[in-house]
Design a protein around this motif. Structure first.
Motif, PDB file in Angstrom:
ATOM      1  N   UNK A   1     -38.370  27.271  10.181  1.00  0.00           N
ATOM      2  CA  UNK A   1     -38.966  26.501   9.094  1.00  0.00           C
ATOM      3  C   UNK A   1     -39.872  25.345   9.956  1.00  0.00           C
ATOM      4  N   UNK A   2     -41.122  25.239   9.929  1.00  0.00           N
ATOM      5  CA  UNK A   2     -41.826  24.519  10.949  1.00  0.00           C
ATOM      6  C   UNK A   2     -41.454  22.837  10.638  1.00  0.00           C
ATOM      7  N   UNK A   3     -40.755  22.548   9.444  1.00  0.00           N
ATOM      8  CA  UNK A   3     -40.700  21.073   9.033  1.00  0.00           C
ATOM      9  C   UNK A   3     -39.435  20.798   9.655  1.00  0.00           C
ATOM     10  N   UNK A   4     -38.602  21.560  10.331  1.00  0.00           N
ATOM     11  CA  UNK A   4     -37.242  21.361  10.889  1.00  0.00           C
ATOM     12  C   UNK A   4     -37.394  21.409  12.210  1.00  0.00           C
ATOM     13  N   UNK A   5     -37.363  20.178  12.894  1.00  0.00           N
ATOM     14  CA  UNK A   5     -37.096  19.984  14.441  1.00  0.00           C
ATOM     15  C   UNK A   5     -35.861  19.852  14.950  1.00  0.00           C
ATOM     16  N   UNK A   6     -35.527  20.906  15.725  1.00  0.00           N
ATOM     17  CA  UNK A   6     -34.000  20.929  16.463  1.00  0.00           C
ATOM     18  C   UNK A   6     -34.159  20.493  17.816  1.00  0.00           C
ATOM     19  N   UNK A   7     -33.089  19.781  18.187  1.00  0.00           N
ATOM     20  CA  UNK A   7     -33.004  19.228  19.441  1.00  0.00           C
ATOM     21  C   UNK A   7     -32.082  20.147  20.190  1.00  0.00           C
ATOM     22  N   UNK A   8     -32.553  21.440  20.687  1.00  0.00           N
ATOM     23  CA  UNK A   8     -32.118  22.547  21.248  1.00  0.00           C
ATOM     24  C   UNK A   8     -33.033  23.288  22.052  1.00  0.00           C
ATOM     25  N   UNK A   9     -32.496  23.766  23.092  1.00  0.00           N
ATOM     26  CA  UNK A   9     -33.509  24.593  24.010  1.00  0.00           C
ATOM     27  C   UNK A   9     -34.123  25.667  23.394  1.00  0.00           C
ATOM     28  N   UNK A  10     -32.953  26.322  22.561  1.00  0.00           N
ATOM     29  CA  UNK A  10     -33.715  27.713  22.092  1.00  0.00           C
ATOM     30  C   UNK A  10     -34.623  27.257  20.888  1.00  0.00           C
ATOM     31  N   UNK A  11     -34.671  26.063  20.339  1.00  0.00           N
ATOM     32  CA  UNK A  11     -35.707  25.574  19.264  1.00  0.00           C
ATOM     33  C   UNK A  11     -36.828  25.207  19.876  1.00  0.00           C
ATOM     34  N   UNK A  12     -36.836  25.360  21.229  1.00  0.00           N
ATOM     35  CA  UNK A  12     -38.119  24.782  21.974  1.00  0.00           C
ATOM     36  C   UNK A  12     -38.177  23.271  22.586  1.00  0.00           C
ATOM     37  N   UNK A  13     -37.251  22.761  22.224  1.00  0.00           N
ATOM     38  CA  UNK A  13     -36.972  21.389  22.945  1.00  0.00           C
ATOM     39  C   UNK A  13     -36.631  21.852  24.514  1.00  0.00           C
ATOM     40  N   UNK A  14     -36.883  20.536  25.261  1.00  0.00           N
ATOM     41  CA  UNK A  14     -36.748  20.816  26.632  1.00  0.00           C
ATOM     42  C   UNK A  14     -35.914  19.677  27.030  1.00  0.00           C
ATOM     43  N   UNK A  15     -34.926  19.810  27.651  1.00  0.00           N
ATOM     44  CA  UNK A  15     -34.198  18.790  28.488  1.00  0.00           C
ATOM     45  C   UNK A  15     -34.804  18.034  29.200  1.00  0.00           C
ATOM     46  N   UNK A  16     -34.949  16.704  29.106  1.00  0.00           N
ATOM     47  CA  UNK A  16     -35.170  15.981  30.363  1.00  0.00           C
ATOM     48  C   UNK A  16     -34.384  15.309  31.290  1.00  0.00           C
ATOM     49  N   UNK A  17     -33.367  14.501  30.380  1.00  0.00           N
ATOM     50  CA  UNK A  17     -32.394  13.992  31.425  1.00  0.00           C
ATOM     51  C   UNK A  17     -30.966  13.845  30.342  1.00  0.00           C
ATOM     52  N   UNK A  18     -30.048  13.864  30.917  1.00  0.00           N
ATOM     53  CA  UNK A  18     -28.724  13.985  30.180  1.00  0.00           C
ATOM     54  C   UNK A  18     -27.504  13.319  30.783  1.00  0.00           C
ATOM     55  N   UNK A  19     -26.639  12.814  30.140  1.00  0.00           N
ATOM     56  CA  UNK A  19     -25.341  12.333  30.774  1.00  0.00           C
ATOM     57  C   UNK A  19     -24.507  12.798  29.664  1.00  0.00           C
ATOM     58  N   UNK A  20     -23.117  12.160  29.751  1.00  0.00           N
ATOM     59  CA  UNK A  20     -22.073  12.494  28.686  1.00  0.00           C
ATOM     60  C   UNK A  20     -22.109  12.101  27.444  1.00  0.00           C
ATOM     61  N   UNK A  21     -23.067  10.930  27.073  1.00  0.00           N
ATOM     62  CA  UNK A  21     -23.091  10.531  25.891  1.00  0.00           C
ATOM     63  C   UNK A  21     -24.586  10.613  25.220  1.00  0.00           C
ATOM     64  N   UNK A  22     -25.379  11.164  25.926  1.00  0.00           N
ATOM     65  CA  UNK A  22     -26.915  11.016  25.385  1.00  0.00           C
ATOM     66  C   UNK A  22     -27.714  11.988  26.285  1.00  0.00           C
ATOM     67  N   UNK A  23     -28.828  12.519  25.525  1.00  0.00           N
ATOM     68  CA  UNK A  23     -29.582  13.430  26.115  1.00  0.00           C
ATOM     69  C   UNK A  23     -31.181  12.771  25.793  1.00  0.00           C
ATOM     70  N   UNK A  24     -32.036  12.786  26.688  1.00  0.00           N
ATOM     71  CA  UNK A  24     -33.349  12.754  26.448  1.00  0.00           C
ATOM     72  C   UNK A  24     -34.203  14.080  26.178  1.00  0.00           C
ATOM     73  N   UNK A  25     -34.832  14.345  25.057  1.00  0.00           N
ATOM     74  CA  UNK A  25     -35.300  15.832  25.063  1.00  0.00           C
ATOM     75  C   UNK A  25     -36.946  15.263  24.942  1.00  0.00           C
ATOM     76  N   UNK A  26     -37.627  16.446  25.458  1.00  0.00           N
ATOM     77  CA  UNK A  26     -39.148  16.461  25.367  1.00  0.00           C
ATOM     78  C   UNK A  26     -39.201  17.509  24.058  1.00  0.00           C
ATOM     79  N   UNK A  27     -39.883  16.899  23.149  1.00  0.00           N
ATOM     80  CA  UNK A  27     -39.976  17.496  21.776  1.00  0.00           C
ATOM     81  C   UNK A  27     -41.520  17.841  21.350  1.00  0.00           C
ATOM     82  N   UNK A  28     -42.251  17.709  22.457  1.00  0.00           N
ATOM     83  CA  UNK A  28     -43.541  18.241  22.344  1.00  0.00           C
ATOM     84  C   UNK A  28     -44.482  17.146  21.961  1.00  0.00           C
TER      85      UNK A  28
END
Length: 798
Positions: free
Chosen positions: A462-489
């Motif tokens: 469903x193109x209306x659903x944006x998932x914060x997952x690499x398999x859904x196309x989001x790209x991990x930019x930076x991450x720590x134990x409590x948060x992640x910055x995603x590139x969502x395009x």
């Protein structure tokens, strides 16, 4: 011209009709709600004398609307939405339906009654209007067999689940003649504008959700007798250990109503003579007796369970007497808790356990899986639709076929055969082809097995659903134990919290700073703050705070608090769009994050509040400051009223730890603004936030500058608030520590040591709230409140 729904008519104002009307009104639709003219036995003597007046003739619908506004489980997003609902009756006002874009029927589940009503509707409806029934299981085709072709071309089943506002599932049942464009429009409209998860059903008795779900509940009742278990023991087995709600089978039945459950089950029994499990839908003797005695569940204050004062009682179905309810524990359930993930826990319980509870769970699960598989292709061709119906309509974490994958299809089928169960032929065929699961992933694509086509079929994204997952196309930019910055395009990043309960801690604040650094560096153009967790953020991590104080690290706490203040202010006035997208609880610091978003696109079910007073503190991550600014800004331009009434609202909201029961109430309390956007479908929140951020970029976004012109109430307003607190203390409504905490809050809200007519800056208000917070953190009674909250999960009033 594109189709839209601006006005709707709801026929019937009972439990479902009134709830559908309330939900439509909450989603921006003007509603006409019609019901029968009351019969004489429904009127008092005084009403009979005036029974020809509109007020009396509309009594049924009027009463339903009034009761909707008093419902403990709110039907409206905001009580103000009730103004969108007009009432009438089916005799005097039926012609008014010609103005409606959609007419939805929710009258009694009686085919003759519905057919008669639809023939009348056919005479008065506008030719292009959409017409639908909310029947829970009667034939959609048969209902309008006497109506015009145009009616049939615009007719479908739209089966909402109760409570309508909160339940995601909407089953759509096409009529054989329904136009494809009508079906496409309704699926899109109900998902986007009403927030529903649409499941396509065939026109069979009870469709999908109730067919499978009620089978499971009735089957559980019969198995309980076979295994000689108690009602509360069975609920302990078939609830959370199987990924189902804690209400399990019998508590769920009480919530729905035992008469309603019996009626739904009987619909199947009467209409599916060839169902191999038909007898399961016949009510057990103890259920018949409960209905006979009118012990119908919550609506009669007793069913399978009841309350006697503070005691919780459960029915002994052998004696039909109530006995104290226990807290059953089983070794197999306790052992399964050690397994990894919900699928692993279910498998460990159902397949590996060997006590009575595990044996019961195995048999109940196996029978349910076989029954669900046997209903394909009768009720649906798709395992996905069946799973969604149970996940969205009965709150199962895993639908039947995902559950089957969890316990192992091949392994469980072998056990079914060993136990003498008849495995569906198409499941055997699937296994014979070497396919051992109903779902599989290949790369970024998920597939579901079609038992009809005997092959894997791609599950459409469903193109209306944006998932914060690499398999859904989001790209991990930076991450720590409590948060992640995603590139969502498209130049947008998303800051995702994933600490325990998404509580704010130093890691989150550090990555929040880093995300804005990335904007400043020109690497991205906009930011969204969002996550997929049940709750957006429950506030600051008070355990970390308590440990720091106990180790005399007060400065570290204040530095962390200052960082949060600086971060949210930086976000509020950042030159690039920063959109916050909450869903679920946004409490304390989570609410402060929301309040500083340049725009908020939040789920309709966003529960926001500044609740810090519950632990003896005041909001100091910018929340007190921001609420003061919003209350002051609500003063009409050109007027110069006393400041106290506006500041009093901010004071009461924080001092009483008010929180909203939804996005619209959050707007009314001032936690989100009228310009912010409510998103009915939680699944679409992050995608809408991204779209909004890109839209802000295109429009030439200007965040403004930090305020320095905020008028204060000063000593006069503070004195008035303190006098009120003194009166509450003397009346015994608050404790001395409550008074102290609220007194600190009053000083901040009034603007500190200033007088009415003077002004203050945002930064000065932030300094005041931080100073008050740190002062209260030095109070032993505040620390006691924090300890109590961590230990007991509820506030201490000391």
């Amino acid at each position: 011209m594109s189709r839209t729904i601006k006005k709707a008519t709801v026929l019937g104002s009972g439990v479902m009709g009134s709830a559908i009307a309330a939900h439509l009104a909450g989603c921006g639709v003007d509603v006409l709600m019609l019901d029968i003219v009351p019969t004489d036995d429904m009127l008092t003597d005084a009403e009979k004398a005036k029974k020809n007046s509109p007020a009396i003739r509309n009594k049924v619908a009027a009463t339903a609307l009034a009761e909707s506004l008093k419902s403990k489980m709110p039907k409206f997003y905001s009580k103000k939405d009730a103004a969108r609902v007009q009432i009438g009756n089916l005799e005097d006002d039926i012609a008014k339906i010609a103005d409606s874009d959609w007419i939805v029927e929710a009258v009694v589940e009686d085919m003759a009654v519905k057919k008669k009503l639809w023939k009348e509707v056919d005479k008065h409806r506008r030719a292009d209007s959409i017409v639908s029934t909310n029947t829970s299981g009667l034939s959609v085709e048969g209902m309008v067999e006497d109506c015009s072709d145009d009616m049939k071309e615009h007719f479908l089943g739209t089966h909402f689940f109760n409570p309508v506002r909160f339940m995601k599932l909407l089953e759509i049942i096409p009529h054989p003649q329904t136009k494809p464009d009508i079906l496409d429009f309704m699926a899109k409209y109900c998902a986007e504008d009403l927030g529903k998860g649409v499941v396509w059903c065939k026109d069979t008795p009870n469709f999908i959700g109730n067919r499978i779900g009620v089978y499971g509940i009735n089957s559980t009742m019969y198995l309980m007798q076979e295994f000689d278990l108690r009602i509360d023991e069975v609920d302990a087995i078939v609830g959370k250990p199987l990924g189902r709600p804690g209400s399990a089978a019998f508590r769920t039945s009480d919530l729905v109503g035992l008469d309603t459950m019996g009626h739904v089950a009987n619909t199947v029994y009467e209409n599916v003579p060839d169902d191999e499990e038909r007898d399961v839908f016949a009510a057990p003797d103890f259920l018949k007796e409960l209905v006979k005695r009118k012990w119908l569940g919550d609506k009669t204050k007793g069913g399978f369970y009841k309350r006697a004062g503070k005691d919780r009682l459960v029915l002994d179905y052998k004696t039909m007497e109530y006995v104290p309810a226990g807290r059953p524990e089983f070794e197999s359930i306790n052992k399964a808790k050690a397994a990894k993930g919900l699928p692993g826990k279910i498998k460990a319980f159902v397949m590996d356990g060997d006590d009575k509870a595990a044996q019961f769970a195995w048999k109940a699960t196996a029978k349910g899986l076989i029954y669900a598989a046997n209903r394909i292709p009768e009720i649906s061709d798709s395992v996905v639709e069946v799973d969604h119906a149970l996940e969205w309509g009965f709150n199962w974490s895993l639908g039947p076929f995902r559950t089957w994958d969890a316990i192992g299809v091949a392994e469980s089928v072998e056990r079914m055969k060993k136990d003498g169960m008849k495995v569906p032929a198409h499941v055997e065929e699937m296994l014979s082809k070497g396919n051992t699961s109903f779902y599989k992933k290949e790369g970024n694509t998920e597939y579901a097995y079609s038992l009809v086509e005997q092959k894997y079929v791609e599950i459409p994204k469903d193109p209306r659903i944006l998932l914060l997952k690499t398999e859904a196309g989001a790209k991990e930019v930076e991450k720590n134990d409590s948060a992640t910055i995603w590139d969502i395009g498209d130049g947008v990043i998303c800051l995702e919290f994933h600490s325990k309960m998404n509580a704010i801690d130093p890691d989150i604040m550090n990555l929040h700073s880093r995300a804005m650094d990335l904007l400043d560096e020109g690497k991205f153009e906009a930011m969204v703050v969002a996550n997929h967790a049940e709750n957006f953020c429950v506030g600051a991590n008070i355990f970390i705070m308590l440990m720091a104080v106990m180790n005399d690290q007060h400065q570290a706490v204040e530095d962390g608090l200052k960082l949060m203040q600086d971060n949210v202010m930086r976000m509020k006035y950042h030159r690039q769009p920063c959109v916050v997208a909450p869903a679920g609880q946004a409490l304390g610091g989570g609410c402060e994050f929301v309040m500083h978003g340049q725009l908020v696109t939040g789920a309709a079910e966003t529960y926001a509040g500044l609740v810090e007073l519950g632990v003896g503190l005041i909001p100091a991550g910018g929340g007190t400051k921001e609420l003061v600014v919003r209350m002051v800004d609500s003063i009409p331009d050109g007027s110069n009223p006393p400041m106290l009434p506006f500041l009093q609202k901010a004071f009461e909201t924080i001092a009483m730890a008010k929180f909203s029961m939804g996005f619209k109430e959050a707007q009314e309390l001032g936690f989100v603004s009228d310009e912010d956007i409510m998103v009915p479908n939680r699944d679409f929140v992050i995608g809408r936030a991204k779209d909004a951020a890109l839209g802000m970029l295109k429009m030439g976004f200007n965040p403004g500058s930090p305020r320095t012109d905020i008028p204060v109430g000063g000593a006069t307003a503070e004195a008035a608030m303190l006098i009120g607190l003194d009166g509450m203390l003397k009346a015994g409504w608050i404790s001395e520590h409550d008074q102290k905490v609220a007194g600190k809050l009053a000083h901040v809200i009034a603007g500190g040591d200033r007088y009415e007519g003077q002004t203050i800056s945002e930064q000065e208000l932030l300094d005041l709230e931080r100073e008050a917070f740190m002062s209260l953190l030095g109070e032993e009674k505040t620390l006691d409140r924090i300890r109590h909250m961590l230990e007991k999960g509820k506030p201490l009033r000391n």
